[in-house]
Design a protein around this motif. Structure first.
Motif, PDB file in Angstrom:
ATOM      1  N   CYS A   1       0.830  -1.209   0.000  1.00 41.76           N
ATOM      2  CA  CYS A   1       0.000   0.000   0.000  1.00 41.76           C
ATOM      3  C   CYS A   1       0.865   1.260   0.000  1.00 41.76           C
ATOM      4  O   CYS A   1       0.593   2.222  -0.733  1.00 41.76           O
ATOM      5  N   ARG A   2       1.905   1.240   0.823  1.00 40.38           N
ATOM      6  CA  ARG A   2       2.800   2.402   0.902  1.00 40.38           C
ATOM      7  C   ARG A   2       3.460   2.666  -0.450  1.00 40.38           C
ATOM      8  O   ARG A   2       3.611   3.811  -0.880  1.00 40.38           O
ATOM      9  N   SER A   3       3.833   1.606  -1.139  1.00 42.28           N
ATOM     10  CA  SER A   3       4.488   1.757  -2.436  1.00 42.28           C
ATOM     11  C   SER A   3       3.520   2.281  -3.488  1.00 42.28           C
ATOM     12  O   SER A   3       3.905   3.048  -4.372  1.00 42.28           O
ATOM     13  N   PHE A   4       2.243   1.882  -3.415  1.00 39.36           N
ATOM     14  CA  PHE A   4       1.241   2.452  -4.314  1.00 39.36           C
ATOM     15  C   PHE A   4       1.145   3.962  -4.089  1.00 39.36           C
ATOM     16  O   PHE A   4       1.156   4.756  -5.033  1.00 39.36           O
ATOM     17  N   ALA A   5       1.044   4.347  -2.807  1.00 39.68           N
ATOM     18  CA  ALA A   5       0.877   5.763  -2.478  1.00 39.68           C
ATOM     19  C   ALA A   5       2.063   6.591  -2.955  1.00 39.68           C
ATOM     20  O   ALA A   5       1.899   7.684  -3.511  1.00 39.68           O
ATOM     21  N   GLU A   6       3.267   6.072  -2.751  1.00 35.91           N
ATOM     22  CA  GLU A   6       4.465   6.826  -3.089  1.00 35.91           C
ATOM     23  C   GLU A   6       4.774   6.804  -4.584  1.00 35.91           C
ATOM     24  O   GLU A   6       5.522   7.656  -5.076  1.00 35.91           O
ATOM     25  N   THR A   7       4.195   5.845  -5.302  1.00 37.59           N
ATOM     26  CA  THR A   7       4.494   5.724  -6.733  1.00 37.59           C
ATOM     27  C   THR A   7       3.437   6.390  -7.610  1.00 37.59           C
ATOM     28  O   THR A   7       3.751   7.176  -8.507  1.00 37.59           O
TER      29      THR A   7
END
Length: 453
Positions: free
Chosen positions: A70-76
Motif C-alpha cells: 500500500c505504501r508503495s502504491f501511495a508513493e508511486t
C-alpha cells in the motif's frame, strides 16, 4: 500507462528499491512473498492479485506485506487501493472469496458475501473419530491457557485441519479473553529472524515473541536443521513456558520423527500433550462435503456425495476443492452437476496431487531459506562454501522433483551439464556420509511436495 500491469510494474520497481533498507523488506521476503504476485485488475479502487505459489503464500503476503504494498502504491502513483490477494485467477471474477487454507472447514465464500472474512472457530470445525482427541485438547487449551496441556503439540498429514485448530484457539483467546496471541508458521519465524539479523534488530524480534501470552506455531518442522532458528526458538520457548504462557505447535509428524530437531527442543515438545489427527474417516468426509455444499448452495445427489467421499479419502482440502469445482460447473452450465462431472473433478484433483506443480523458484527459495542464503546468491558465481553447497543442493532437488535434464538445470545457473553432474554427485556423497545433511535435504523435498498438495 494503459493497464493495471503497467501501474503495478512501477509499484514493484519501487518495492525493489526498499530491499534490505531500513523499514523496507529483506531480499528473501521479496523473493518468497511479493515477487510471485500477479496483477489481475484494478476496479473501484480495489487492486486484485493472484499469488502463483498458492493459498498459503497469498494469506501470508496479505498478513505481513500488505502495508509495504500500500505504501508503495501511495508513493508511486499517488493513491492507496484496497489490496485483495487470492490463489485462483477467477476468484475475483465470480464473486467468491479466497479458499480456506485450514483444510478442514469452510470460509464465508458464498457469492452473497464476496469479501466475507472466515472465522476459524470450534463451532464450525467438523469433528470425527480421526480428530476428536486433538479437537478436545485444543478446546481445553482455549479454556485454560497455560494449564495442564502446555505445550500442546498437534501433528498429522497436510490438509487434515491442524491450522484450523490453531486459528480457533487464537480467535477464542484473543477475542474472548483479550490475550496477546501470536500465530506464526515455522517458515515465517525463520524469515523474520533472518531479517532481524540482517537489520541488526534482533531485540525487536525477541521482544515480539517473548512478550506474547500465547504462541501458536504452525509447521514447526520447518525449523529443523536450522541452528540459529532453533537456538532462538529454544530461548523463546523457555521464556514463555517459565512464565506460564501457552504454547501450541503443529507439525506433519511427531517430535520423535523430526530427525534434524535438536534433542533439547524435542524433549520440551514431548513434556506436554501430543495429539495426532489422522486422515478423515468416511463419515467425516461426508460431513465435510455436505457442509461445503450448504455454504455454496449446491445440491449433490447421495450417489455423487458418496463417490467423492470414497475416492478422495486422505485430504479435506481435496474434498472442498472438488465441491468448489462442481459449483463452478453449475454456475457456468446452469445445471446441477452429475456423476460424470464429479468423476472429472476427482480425476483432476488426483492428477494434481500425483504431479505437484513445483517451480524452480519454489525449490531455490526453499533451499536458500534452509541454508541461510538468498536465491540471488545461489544464482551468482560466488564460490563461498555455503553458497556453493546451497547451489549444489538446489541442483540435486531440481533433478529429483522436476525431471529437468542436466542441461536445463545448468541453464538455470549458467553452468554446463558436467558441472551440474558434479554438484549432484557431491551432494549424494555428502548425504551418504552425513546423516544430518541427508535429513535436511529429505525435509526440503518433503515440505515442497506437501505445500503443493
Amino acid at each position: 500507462m494503459d493497464s493495471f500491469s503497467d501501474i503495478y510494474r512501477m509499484v514493484d520497481d519501487h518495492i525493489k528499491t526498499l530491499i534490505d533498507k531500513e523499514n523496507g523488506i529483506p531480499r528473501v521476503g521479496y523473493d518468497l512473498w511479493i515477487k510471485p504476485l500477479i496483477p489481475i485488475k484494478l476496479e473501484d479502487n480495489v487492486a486484485y492479485f493472484t499469488h502463483e505459489k498458492g493459498d498459503f503464500h497469498a494469506k501470508i503476503t496479505m498478513e505481513h506485506y500488505h502495508d509495504i504494498i500500500c505504501r508503495s502504491f501511495a508513493e508511486t502513483v499517488g493513491f492507496t487501493p484496497e489490496i485483495v490477494i487470492t490463489a485462483e485467477k477467477d476468484s475475483t471474477q465470480d464473486g467468491q472469496g479466497s479458499e480456506d487454507v485450514s483444510g478442514t472447514n469452510d470460509p464465508a465464500d458464498s457469492p452473497a458475501e464476496p469479501k466475507g472474512s472466515y472465522e476459524y472457530s470450534f463451532d464450525n470445525y467438523i469433528v470425527g473419530r480421526s480428530n476428536e482427541f486433538a479437537h478436545a485438547a485444543a478446546k481445553a487449551v482455549a479454556s485454560t491457557p497455560g494449564g495442564a496441556y502446555n505445550p500442546l503439540f498437534i501433528y498429522g498429514p497436510s490438509g487434515v485441519g491442524k491450522t484450523h485448530l490453531l486459528r480457533a484457539i487464537a480467535n477464542e483467546l484473543e477475542h474472548g479473553k483479550g490475550l496477546k496471541v501470536i500465530y506464526v508458521t515455522g517458515e515465517i519465524f525463520t524469515v523474520e529472524l533472518i531479517d532481524s539479523i540482517q537489520h541488526n534488530d534482533t531485540m525487536s524480534f525477541k521482544k515480539k515473541y517473548r512478550n506474547a501470552d500465547v504462541l501458536l506455531m504452525d509447521d514447526i518442522q520447518f525449523i529443523s536443521g536450522k541452528e540459529s532458528t532453533q537456538e532462538e526458538f529454544f530461548h523463546t520457548f523457555n521464556e514463555l513456558f517459565t512464565h506460564g504462557k501457552q504454547i501450541v505447535l503443529s507439525s506433519d509428524r511427531p517430535p520423535k520423527d523430526i530427525k534434524t530437531l535438536e534433542d533439547r527442543i524435542r524433549t520440551r515438545f514431548e513434556q506436554g500433550l501430543i495429539a495426532d489427527i489422522q486422515s478423515p474417516d468416511y463419515e467425516t468426509r461426508i460431513a465435510v462435503i455436505k457442509r461445503k455444499c450448504k455454504l455454496l448452495s449446491l445440491d449433490l445427489t447421495e450417489e455423487v456425495t458418496d463417490y467423492i467421499a470414497t475416492r478422495l479419502s486422505t485430504n479435506m482440502r481435496q474434498l472442498e476443492g472438488c465441491v468448489k469445482k462442481l459449483k463452478a460447473y453449475e454456475h457456468l452450465m446452469n445445471t446441477a452437476p452429475q456423476m460424470a462431472q464429479a468423476q472429472n473433478a476427482v480425476r483432476e484433483i488426483l492428477s494434481d496431487t500425483e504431479m505437484p506443480d513445483i517451480t524452480t523458484e519454489d525449490i531455490i527459495s526453499r533451499v536458500a531459506a534452509v541454508f541461510s542464503v538468498t536465491p540471488e546468491e545461489i544464482h551468482s558465481n560466488s564460490r563461498s562454501q555455503n553458497i556453493t553447497l546451497a547451489r549444489s543442493v538446489s541442483c540435486y532437488v531440481l533433478s529429483k522433483i522436476t525431471g529437468m535434464s542436466l542441461q536445463e538445470i545448468g541453464a538455470e545457473f549458467g553452468k554446463n551439464h558436467s558441472t551440474v553432474s558434479y554438484y549432484i554427485s557431491q551432494v549424494e556423497m555428502k548425504m551418504n556420509n552425513d546423516r544430518i545433511m541427508k535429513d535436511n535435504i529429505e525435509d526440503i523435498i518433503r515440505n515442497l511436495k506437501q505445500n503443493k498438495q
